[in-house]
Write an enzyme that holds these catalytic residues in place. Structure first.
Site, PDB file in Angstrom:
ATOM      1  N   LYS A   1      13.868  96.770-110.696  1.00  0.00           N
ATOM      2  CA  LYS A   1      14.483  97.917-111.371  1.00  0.00           C
ATOM      3  C   LYS A   1      15.959  98.071-110.989  1.00  0.00           C
ATOM      4  O   LYS A   1      16.748  98.627-111.759  1.00  0.00           O
ATOM      5  CB  LYS A   1      13.719  99.193-111.025  1.00  0.00           C
ATOM      6  CG  LYS A   1      12.255  99.197-111.457  1.00  0.00           C
ATOM      7  CD  LYS A   1      12.114  99.224-112.958  1.00  0.00           C
ATOM      8  CE  LYS A   1      10.686  99.544-113.396  1.00  0.00           C
ATOM      9  NZ  LYS A   1       9.746  98.430-113.223  1.00  0.00           N
TER      10      LYS A   1
ATOM     11  N   ASP B   1       8.110 100.311-119.494  1.00  0.00           N
ATOM     12  CA  ASP B   1       7.522 101.189-118.492  1.00  0.00           C
ATOM     13  C   ASP B   1       8.558 102.173-117.943  1.00  0.00           C
ATOM     14  O   ASP B   1       9.738 101.856-117.833  1.00  0.00           O
ATOM     15  CB  ASP B   1       6.912 100.379-117.355  1.00  0.00           C
ATOM     16  CG  ASP B   1       7.892  99.417-116.699  1.00  0.00           C
ATOM     17  OD1 ASP B   1       8.509  98.628-117.429  1.00  0.00           O
ATOM     18  OD2 ASP B   1       8.053  99.468-115.463  1.00  0.00           O
ATOM     19  N   ASP B   2       8.089 103.352-117.607  1.00  0.00           N
ATOM     20  CA  ASP B   2       8.906 104.399-116.983  1.00  0.00           C
ATOM     21  C   ASP B   2      10.073 104.844-117.858  1.00  0.00           C
ATOM     22  O   ASP B   2      11.136 105.201-117.361  1.00  0.00           O
ATOM     23  CB  ASP B   2       9.399 103.940-115.605  1.00  0.00           C
ATOM     24  CG  ASP B   2       8.248 103.592-114.670  1.00  0.00           C
ATOM     25  OD1 ASP B   2       7.191 104.249-114.787  1.00  0.00           O
ATOM     26  OD2 ASP B   2       8.377 102.675-113.853  1.00  0.00           O
TER      27      ASP B   2
ATOM     28  N   TYR C   1       1.164 102.625-119.594  1.00  0.00           N
ATOM     29  CA  TYR C   1       0.589 101.377-119.109  1.00  0.00           C
ATOM     30  C   TYR C   1      -0.630 101.608-118.239  1.00  0.00           C
ATOM     31  O   TYR C   1      -1.080 100.716-117.514  1.00  0.00           O
ATOM     32  CB  TYR C   1       1.648 100.593-118.331  1.00  0.00           C
ATOM     33  CG  TYR C   1       2.371 101.402-117.269  1.00  0.00           C
ATOM     34  CD1 TYR C   1       1.820 101.584-116.004  1.00  0.00           C
ATOM     35  CD2 TYR C   1       3.599 101.986-117.544  1.00  0.00           C
ATOM     36  CE1 TYR C   1       2.473 102.342-115.049  1.00  0.00           C
ATOM     37  CE2 TYR C   1       4.260 102.737-116.591  1.00  0.00           C
ATOM     38  CZ  TYR C   1       3.702 102.910-115.345  1.00  0.00           C
ATOM     39  OH  TYR C   1       4.355 103.658-114.398  1.00  0.00           O
TER      40      TYR C   1
ATOM     41  N   ASP D   1       7.316 101.183-103.138  1.00  0.00           N
ATOM     42  CA  ASP D   1       8.622 101.732-103.490  1.00  0.00           C
ATOM     43  C   ASP D   1       8.520 103.243-103.693  1.00  0.00           C
ATOM     44  O   ASP D   1       7.441 103.834-103.625  1.00  0.00           O
ATOM     45  CB  ASP D   1       9.191 101.031-104.724  1.00  0.00           C
ATOM     46  CG  ASP D   1       8.282 101.134-105.946  1.00  0.00           C
ATOM     47  OD1 ASP D   1       7.178 101.729-105.829  1.00  0.00           O
ATOM     48  OD2 ASP D   1       8.652 100.634-107.017  1.00  0.00           O
TER      49      ASP D   1
END
Length: 359
Positions: free
Chosen positions: A46, A122-123, A158, A227
């Site tokens: 990321k 995602d996110d 997801y 994380d």
């Protein structure tokens, strides 16, 4: 009684938040996982802004050359190499500008040398019209551009986990069904299970999701990843549990998301092949011991196994005086994994919410 299970294709999706590994750390992970039987490595941290927040901006020359070296290293080790791009803002609108930028960036990733391309959502916020339709358009468009042999995607939703609806807005009705019907049938879909960080992943759940998507999922397994502001306070060391060998026939692949600590994270990573190989004879404590001895040697492995409750369960802020005792135990060991423990004890690699929100 079945004592052994078949093994799906195993891989690593470097898709976590936090510090990006250096080349030496990543080389260790590639070598270790390849020797354990892993078949692919997908690069998409990321914090690599050129793959996420600033995906329209090309990697600089130094990073491009480093990624080309990683590709060559993975392939030489017998692993497929893939890269993951999160094209923020490309779906709404999916216009000529987005198409041009995607065309250029996919060509640049192809030039690095990829066997797989992953297009991730995602996110990201999910409260946009025709979300599944637009995401499928982008993925299929990229699939038509790339020379990669395989294409993957990760939906915005997801997992069944309601935390995704809480953070990214309520998921649209029939989101997975629409996405599955519209995606090219060859596209593989990443899925984390019933939760973002699933405690257990079973055949019944996977069958249900496959029915909705019209294809088996490729697991994006959020273990041993640590994380974020909460999880980075713990070292995820224990061997895999809650993934019975029986799920092998219900998935297209099984990829793990790694811990921040490259060397320590390899210990649980190499227990996953044992899950499938040993089937019902698998015992996670024994698997940890075998993996730790292989990577650390007998004495270090025994010490680490004794300290799992403190390092994995207590949490950095609650260690108190135990932190000094742990530091004294590991200061005398000359090994990258012991240095990772010491760095963690010293507060390094502890993340904040701001870091996650800006990566």
């Amino acid at each position: 009684m079945t004592t052994q299970g078949s093994q799906p294709e195993l891989g690593l999706i470097e898709g976590r938040f936090g510090r990006i590994w250096d080349e030496a750390e990543r080389s260790h992970v590639v070598k270790t996982l390849a020797e354990a039987g892993y078949g692919f490595y997908h690069y998409g941290p990321k914090a690599d802004r050129a793959l996420r927040r600033e995906w329209r901006v090309s990697h600089d020359m130094a990073r491009t050359e480093a990624l080309a070296r990683l590709s060559a290293e993975c392939r030489a080790a017998g692993m497929r190499f893939g890269m993951a791009i999160t094209p923020v803002g490309s779906t709404h609108p999916f216009d000529d500008e987005a198409r041009a930028d995607l065309t250029r960036r996919v060509a640049e990733l192809d030039a690095i040398g990829i066997d797989d391309l992953a297009v991730l959502f995602d996110d990201l916020r999910g409260d946009m019209p025709e979300l599944a339709e637009r995401q499928a358009d982008v993925v299929n468009f990229c699939a038509g551009l790339t020379g990669a042999a395989r294409v993957y995607t990760c939906p915005t939703y997801y997992s069944d986990d309601p935390v995704l609806d809480l953070v990214f807005a309520d998921r649209p009705a029939d989101y997975l069904g629409k996405l599955g019907r519209l995606l090219d049938p060859a596209v593989q879909v990443y899925w984390t299970g019933e939760e973002v960080c699933s405690k257990e992943i079973g055949p019944a759940h996977l069958e249900r999701v496959a029915g909705e998507l019209g294809r088996k999922v490729c697991l994006w397994d959020n273990w041993p990843v640590n994380d974020g502001a909460r999880m980075s306070r713990f070292l995820h060391l224990r061997a895999f549990t809650g993934r019975p060998a029986a799920i092998a026939g219900h998935i297209s692949g099984h990829a793990i998301n790694p811990a921040i600590q490259a060397h320590l994270g390899c210990i649980p990573a190499i227990t996953l092949p044992m899950v499938y190989r040993q089937g019902e004879t698998y015992a996670y404590g024994e698997a940890f011991g075998a993996a730790a001895r292989r990577l650390l040697g007998d004495d270090f492995a025994q010490m680490l196994q004794q300290d799992i409750p403190a390092l994995q369960d207590v949490g950095h802020e609650r260690l108190g005086a135990r932190a000094d005792r742990l530091r004294a135990r590991y200061e005398g060991i000359d090994h990258p994994a012991s240095r990772e423990i010491l760095n963690w004890l010293d507060g390094k690699d502890l993340m904040t919410d701001d870091e996650v929100q800006t990566q």
